[in-house]
Design a protein around this motif. Structure first.
Motif, PDB file in Angstrom:
ATOM      1  N   GLU A  61     -61.846  60.873 -79.125  1.00 50.23           N
ATOM      2  CA  GLU A  61     -61.025  60.337 -80.207  1.00 50.23           C
ATOM      3  C   GLU A  61     -61.931  59.504 -81.114  1.00 50.23           C
ATOM      4  OE1 GLU A  61     -57.782  57.033 -79.823  1.00 50.23           O
ATOM      5  OE2 GLU A  61     -56.865  58.966 -79.363  1.00 50.23           O
ATOM      6  N   ASP A  62     -61.883  59.802 -82.402  1.00 56.75           N
ATOM      7  CA  ASP A  62     -62.731  59.082 -83.349  1.00 56.75           C
ATOM      8  C   ASP A  62     -61.902  58.761 -84.591  1.00 56.75           C
ATOM      9  OD1 ASP A  62     -64.926  57.944 -84.539  1.00 56.75           O
ATOM     10  OD2 ASP A  62     -65.922  59.838 -85.000  1.00 56.75           O
ATOM     11  N   PRO A  63     -61.602  57.500 -84.858  1.00 56.07           N
ATOM     12  CA  PRO A  63     -62.117  56.333 -84.157  1.00 56.07           C
ATOM     13  C   PRO A  63     -61.436  56.162 -82.804  1.00 56.07           C
ATOM     14  CG  PRO A  63     -60.606  55.625 -85.865  1.00 56.07           C
ATOM     15  CD  PRO A  63     -60.748  57.123 -85.998  1.00 56.07           C
ATOM     16  N   PHE A  64     -62.157  55.559 -81.882  1.00 54.30           N
ATOM     17  CA  PHE A  64     -61.697  55.382 -80.512  1.00 54.30           C
ATOM     18  C   PHE A  64     -61.118  53.991 -80.304  1.00 54.30           C
ATOM     19  CE2 PHE A  64     -62.940  53.578 -76.346  1.00 54.30           C
ATOM     20  CZ  PHE A  64     -62.047  54.281 -75.563  1.00 54.30           C
ATOM     21  N   ARG A  65     -60.021  53.943 -79.552  1.00 57.10           N
ATOM     22  CA  ARG A  65     -59.416  52.692 -79.097  1.00 57.10           C
ATOM     23  C   ARG A  65     -59.047  52.881 -77.631  1.00 57.10           C
ATOM     24  NH1 ARG A  65     -54.992  52.152 -83.116  1.00 57.10           N
ATOM     25  NH2 ARG A  65     -53.957  53.126 -81.379  1.00 57.10           N
ATOM     26  N   PRO A  66     -59.602  52.094 -76.719  1.00 56.61           N
ATOM     27  CA  PRO A  66     -59.242  52.270 -75.305  1.00 56.61           C
ATOM     28  C   PRO A  66     -57.795  51.869 -75.055  1.00 56.61           C
ATOM     29  CG  PRO A  66     -60.569  50.303 -75.562  1.00 56.61           C
ATOM     30  CD  PRO A  66     -60.544  50.990 -76.910  1.00 56.61           C
ATOM     31  N   ALA A  67     -57.215  52.464 -74.026  1.00 59.48           N
ATOM     32  CA  ALA A  67     -55.869  52.092 -73.606  1.00 59.48           C
ATOM     33  C   ALA A  67     -55.968  50.784 -72.833  1.00 59.48           C
ATOM     34  CB  ALA A  67     -55.260  53.191 -72.740  1.00 59.48           C
ATOM     35  N   ARG A 104     -52.552  46.560 -54.709  1.00 60.78           N
ATOM     36  CA  ARG A 104     -53.010  47.221 -55.930  1.00 60.78           C
ATOM     37  C   ARG A 104     -54.018  46.356 -56.666  1.00 60.78           C
ATOM     38  NH1 ARG A 104     -48.444  47.141 -60.721  1.00 60.78           N
ATOM     39  NH2 ARG A 104     -48.140  44.892 -60.742  1.00 60.78           N
ATOM     40  N   PHE A 105     -54.821  47.065 -57.480  1.00 60.83           N
ATOM     41  CA  PHE A 105     -55.740  46.376 -58.380  1.00 60.83           C
ATOM     42  C   PHE A 105     -55.887  47.194 -59.640  1.00 60.83           C
ATOM     43  CE2 PHE A 105     -58.688  48.998 -55.857  1.00 60.83           C
ATOM     44  CZ  PHE A 105     -59.526  49.545 -56.818  1.00 60.83           C
ATOM     45  N   TYR A 106     -56.385  46.512 -60.661  1.00 58.54           N
ATOM     46  CA  TYR A 106     -56.675  47.154 -61.933  1.00 58.54           C
ATOM     47  C   TYR A 106     -58.187  47.176 -62.136  1.00 58.54           C
ATOM     48  CZ  TYR A 106     -51.758  46.687 -63.097  1.00 58.54           C
ATOM     49  OH  TYR A 106     -50.395  46.791 -63.087  1.00 58.54           O
ATOM     50  N   SER A 107     -58.634  48.167 -62.868  1.00 58.57           N
ATOM     51  CA  SER A 107     -60.029  48.271 -63.258  1.00 58.57           C
ATOM     52  C   SER A 107     -60.055  48.911 -64.638  1.00 58.57           C
ATOM     53  CB  SER A 107     -60.811  49.122 -62.244  1.00 58.57           C
ATOM     54  OG  SER A 107     -62.195  49.054 -62.497  1.00 58.57           O
ATOM     55  N   THR A 108     -61.245  49.105 -65.162  1.00 59.79           N
ATOM     56  CA  THR A 108     -61.400  49.855 -66.406  1.00 59.79           C
ATOM     57  C   THR A 108     -62.535  50.845 -66.231  1.00 59.79           C
ATOM     58  OG1 THR A 108     -62.887  48.172 -67.307  1.00 59.79           O
ATOM     59  CG2 THR A 108     -60.579  48.006 -67.926  1.00 59.79           C
ATOM     60  N   PRO A 110     -65.774  53.013 -67.994  1.00 61.01           N
ATOM     61  CA  PRO A 110     -66.863  52.445 -68.795  1.00 61.01           C
ATOM     62  C   PRO A 110     -66.606  52.389 -70.299  1.00 61.01           C
ATOM     63  CG  PRO A 110     -67.534  54.537 -67.830  1.00 61.01           C
ATOM     64  CD  PRO A 110     -66.194  54.201 -67.272  1.00 61.01           C
ATOM     65  N   VAL A 111     -65.536  53.033 -70.772  1.00 63.71           N
ATOM     66  CA  VAL A 111     -65.219  52.941 -72.199  1.00 63.71           C
ATOM     67  C   VAL A 111     -64.026  52.027 -72.452  1.00 63.71           C
ATOM     68  CG1 VAL A 111     -66.298  55.164 -72.738  1.00 63.71           C
ATOM     69  CG2 VAL A 111     -63.826  55.070 -72.241  1.00 63.71           C
ATOM     70  N   GLY A 112     -63.521  51.380 -71.395  1.00 63.65           N
ATOM     71  CA  GLY A 112     -62.487  50.375 -71.554  1.00 63.65           C
ATOM     72  C   GLY A 112     -61.069  50.790 -71.260  1.00 63.65           C
ATOM     73  N   ASN A 113     -60.824  52.023 -70.819  1.00 64.89           N
ATOM     74  CA  ASN A 113     -59.473  52.448 -70.472  1.00 64.89           C
ATOM     75  C   ASN A 113     -59.023  51.764 -69.181  1.00 64.89           C
ATOM     76  OD1 ASN A 113     -58.879  54.433 -72.553  1.00 64.89           O
ATOM     77  ND2 ASN A 113     -60.448  55.688 -71.575  1.00 64.89           N
ATOM     78  N   ARG A 114     -57.805  51.241 -69.181  1.00 61.46           N
ATOM     79  CA  ARG A 114     -57.233  50.570 -68.015  1.00 61.46           C
ATOM     80  C   ARG A 114     -56.824  51.597 -66.964  1.00 61.46           C
ATOM     81  NH1 ARG A 114     -51.811  46.857 -67.854  1.00 61.46           N
ATOM     82  NH2 ARG A 114     -52.497  45.457 -66.213  1.00 61.46           N
ATOM     83  N   LEU A 115     -57.094  51.295 -65.689  1.00 63.38           N
ATOM     84  CA  LEU A 115     -56.724  52.146 -64.571  1.00 63.38           C
ATOM     85  C   LEU A 115     -56.084  51.279 -63.496  1.00 63.38           C
ATOM     86  CD1 LEU A 115     -60.112  54.080 -64.279  1.00 63.38           C
ATOM     87  CD2 LEU A 115     -58.024  54.905 -65.393  1.00 63.38           C
ATOM     88  N   GLU A 116     -55.000  51.748 -62.910  1.00 65.39           N
ATOM     89  CA  GLU A 116     -54.344  51.040 -61.806  1.00 65.39           C
ATOM     90  C   GLU A 116     -54.503  51.866 -60.541  1.00 65.39           C
ATOM     91  OE1 GLU A 116     -49.865  49.685 -60.337  1.00 65.39           O
ATOM     92  OE2 GLU A 116     -50.138  50.471 -62.357  1.00 65.39           O
ATOM     93  N   PHE A 117     -54.869  51.207 -59.453  1.00 62.32           N
ATOM     94  CA  PHE A 117     -55.026  51.844 -58.152  1.00 62.32           C
ATOM     95  C   PHE A 117     -54.069  51.145 -57.194  1.00 62.32           C
ATOM     96  CE2 PHE A 117     -58.986  52.219 -60.429  1.00 62.32           C
ATOM     97  CZ  PHE A 117     -59.246  53.569 -60.337  1.00 62.32           C
ATOM     98  N   LEU A 118     -53.237  51.917 -56.490  1.00 59.10           N
ATOM     99  CA  LEU A 118     -52.278  51.313 -55.597  1.00 59.10           C
ATOM    100  C   LEU A 118     -52.135  52.085 -54.304  1.00 59.10           C
ATOM    101  CD1 LEU A 118     -48.693  51.901 -56.919  1.00 59.10           C
ATOM    102  CD2 LEU A 118     -50.646  52.746 -58.139  1.00 59.10           C
ATOM    103  N   GLN A 119     -51.818  51.334 -53.245  1.00 56.74           N
ATOM    104  CA  GLN A 119     -51.618  51.908 -51.920  1.00 56.74           C
ATOM    105  C   GLN A 119     -50.359  51.286 -51.326  1.00 56.74           C
ATOM    106  OE1 GLN A 119     -54.932  51.497 -49.257  1.00 56.74           O
ATOM    107  NE2 GLN A 119     -53.813  52.332 -47.525  1.00 56.74           N
TER     108      GLN A 119
END
Length: 122
Positions: A61-67, A104-108, A110-119
């Protein structure tokens, strides 16, 4: 009607494929799956879990904006080991205990998109 979620697409900036591969394959342990040639010409890359039950597509996506707020919620096993693995790859790990019945935890990426990991705790 609806039977499954096929994939989630996130955006990425132009020429970011190599750092995305390092994160999604190297840090998360996913496999890269080939894009159809007509779509490969647009750039980006696709990743899947070993069994291909989970797919994440990264499109240019250009211009790019991370989620920053929107994100995929990825159910995992052995969440502690995954958090350690991501931290070892210099990815942020921010624990959140606000979802009853889950670790659960959140991470991003390398381009800044948010990711949620849960168990689930059960």
């Amino acid at each position: 009607m609806l039977t499954a979620l096929d994939h989630v697409q996130l955006a990425a900036p132009p020429a970011s494929e190599e750092i995305l591969r390092a994160f999604y394959v190297g840090a998360l342990g996913m496999v890269e799956i080939p894009k159809p040639p007509v779509l490969a010409a647009r750039g980006g890359c696709w990743f899947a879990s070993d069994d291909h039950g989970v797919q994440l597509h990264l499109g240019i996506e250009d211009p790019f904006r991370p989620a920053l707020k929107a994100h995929p919620g990825l159910r995992v096993t052995d969440i502690e080991s995954l958090a350690e693995r991501l931290a070892a790859h210099n990815a942020p790990v921010v624990w959140d205990d606000n979802l009853p019945g889950h670790r659960r935890f959140y991470s991003t990426d390398p381009v800044g998109n948010r990711l949620e990991f849960l168990q689930p705790l059960t």
